[in-house]
Design a protein around this motif. Structure first.
Motif, PDB file in Angstrom:
ATOM      1  N   GLU A 312     -29.684  16.328  -0.322  1.00 34.01           N
ATOM      2  CA  GLU A 312     -28.252  16.235  -0.606  1.00 34.01           C
ATOM      3  C   GLU A 312     -27.449  17.088   0.374  1.00 34.01           C
ATOM      4  N   ALA A 313     -27.957  18.268   0.692  1.00 34.36           N
ATOM      5  CA  ALA A 313     -27.264  19.132   1.648  1.00 34.36           C
ATOM      6  C   ALA A 313     -27.216  18.499   3.029  1.00 34.36           C
ATOM      7  N   ARG A 315     -27.277  15.260   3.690  1.00 32.14           N
ATOM      8  CA  ARG A 315     -26.317  14.147   3.660  1.00 32.14           C
ATOM      9  C   ARG A 315     -24.886  14.667   3.757  1.00 32.14           C
ATOM     10  N   GLN A 316     -24.597  15.750   3.044  1.00 27.84           N
ATOM     11  CA  GLN A 316     -23.247  16.322   3.083  1.00 27.84           C
ATOM     12  C   GLN A 316     -22.935  16.838   4.488  1.00 27.84           C
ATOM     13  N   HIS A 317     -23.933  17.460   5.119  1.00 31.70           N
ATOM     14  CA  HIS A 317     -23.736  17.976   6.474  1.00 31.70           C
ATOM     15  C   HIS A 317     -23.519  16.824   7.450  1.00 31.70           C
ATOM     16  N   ALA A 319     -22.318  13.952   6.726  1.00 31.05           N
ATOM     17  CA  ALA A 319     -21.020  13.323   6.475  1.00 31.05           C
ATOM     18  C   ALA A 319     -19.881  14.096   7.101  1.00 31.05           C
TER      19      ALA A 319
END
Length: 319
Positions: A312-313, A315-317, A319
């Motif tokens: 998840e981290a 993917r956030q990075h 994005a």
């Protein structure tokens, strides 16, 4: 079966297999991680003449395993697996956290070559150490044509890395594979396989790239008679990012603890239920308030939650 065209790399991390005691008869008062992996290999006559390389990745008692060692080990595994002249890897490891390391490596790498973890319940200085035979058996499996995935070989038994678990505190046959049973046996130098080699896609080594100190904080809590939610509230106040509850029976959780876990989940903490039972899996049912970990033990579930948070981290990075 030795493949003369390809070598096996043995990566050492310490553990009881490399431990020594002052008295040869002492099999519990020893110090783990006292001998280097090259020394362990030299002391096994059956390994003479084999195409082997050794590398010391770490030297620790596996109860003290940490994320930095996991990062280094995964990177060295990936490095050697990419070499065409290497047929497979063997990792000497402590028994205490072997199941967690094996799960992590299978999920991240899912290698098309064998990566075989082995260990010992008795130190190298014991009158009858089990490490030499385990190491010999692990190399036999690493040399097996067609073998793949992360495996664990102890006491003549081959376990899938995603399923292996320590099930006894002291005896030599201290590991099992849960309900599914062993993958294979090593019998007098011959491999008798019972089911298929591990399959699947790896999450990728880059998942472990953040500094170890920046990895998500995931903890275990337990459901039991008299449980309440104060431990969850305290952990949440300190910034915990994931929780795995060792639930009773088929994933049941004390009502006071469950209420706190539901609140934590609503606040963004990733919460999973596993079971504290030694056998079986959690079967989902209508009305469950918290997601379950299926067949994963609490300790493997904790590693999976850690990996999911890292995903998840990333993917956030991205994005």
């Amino acid at each position: 079966m030795q493949n003369p065209e390809r070598s096996i790399v043995i990566l050492g991390t310490g553990g009881t297999i490399a431990g020594t005691a002052v008295e040869a008869g002492d099999t519990i008062g020893y110090r783990a991680a006292q001998l280097g992996v090259a020394s362990l290999v030299r002391d096994v006559p059956g390994l003479a003449g084999q195409a082997l390389e050794t590398e010391q990745v770490a030297q620790l008692d596996s109860k003290d395993m940490d994320y930095g060692v996991w990062q280094a080990l995964a990177r060295r595994c990936a490095h050697h697996l990419a070499r065409p002249e290497v047929g497979g890897l063997v990792i000497t490891h402590g028994t205490d956290t072997l199941e967690e390391t094996a799960y992590l490596l299978q999920r991240v790498l899912a290698p098309s070559k064998p990566v075989v973890l082995t260990a010992a319940m008795r130190p190298a200085s014991a009158l009858h150490p089990d490490g030499p035979q385990n190491l010999l058996d692990a190399l036999r499996v690493a040399n097996e044509p067609g073998a793949r995935g992360v495996l664990a070989v102890l006491g003549g038994t081959v376990h899938p890395g995603a399923e292996v678990r320590k099930s006894h505190t002291y005896r030599l046959d201290a590991f099992c594979s849960g309900d599914a049973g062993p993958l294979a046996y090593v019998e007098a130098g011959q491999l008798r396989r019972l089911r298929e080699w591990p399959q699947g896609e790896g999450l990728g080594l880059d998942l472990l790239e953040p500094e170890a100190a920046d990895w998500p904080w995931v903890e275990l809590v337990s459901s039991h008679a008299g449980a309440d939610g104060r431990v969850v509230s305290a952990l949440q106040a300190l910034g915990v990012q994931g929780l795995v509850v060792l639930a009773t029976g088929n994933g049941t959780v004390h009502e006071r603890l469950e209420a706190a876990l539901v609140r934590a989940r609503a606040a963004g903490v990733k919460v999973w239920r596993s079971t504290r039972c030694a056998q079986g899996r959690v079967l989902a049912k209508p009305g469950d308030l918290l997601p379950d970990a299926g067949a994963l033990t609490p300790f493997k579930a904790r590693v999976e939650v850690l990996l999911q948070l890292l995903l998840e981290a990333r993917r956030q990075h991205g994005a």
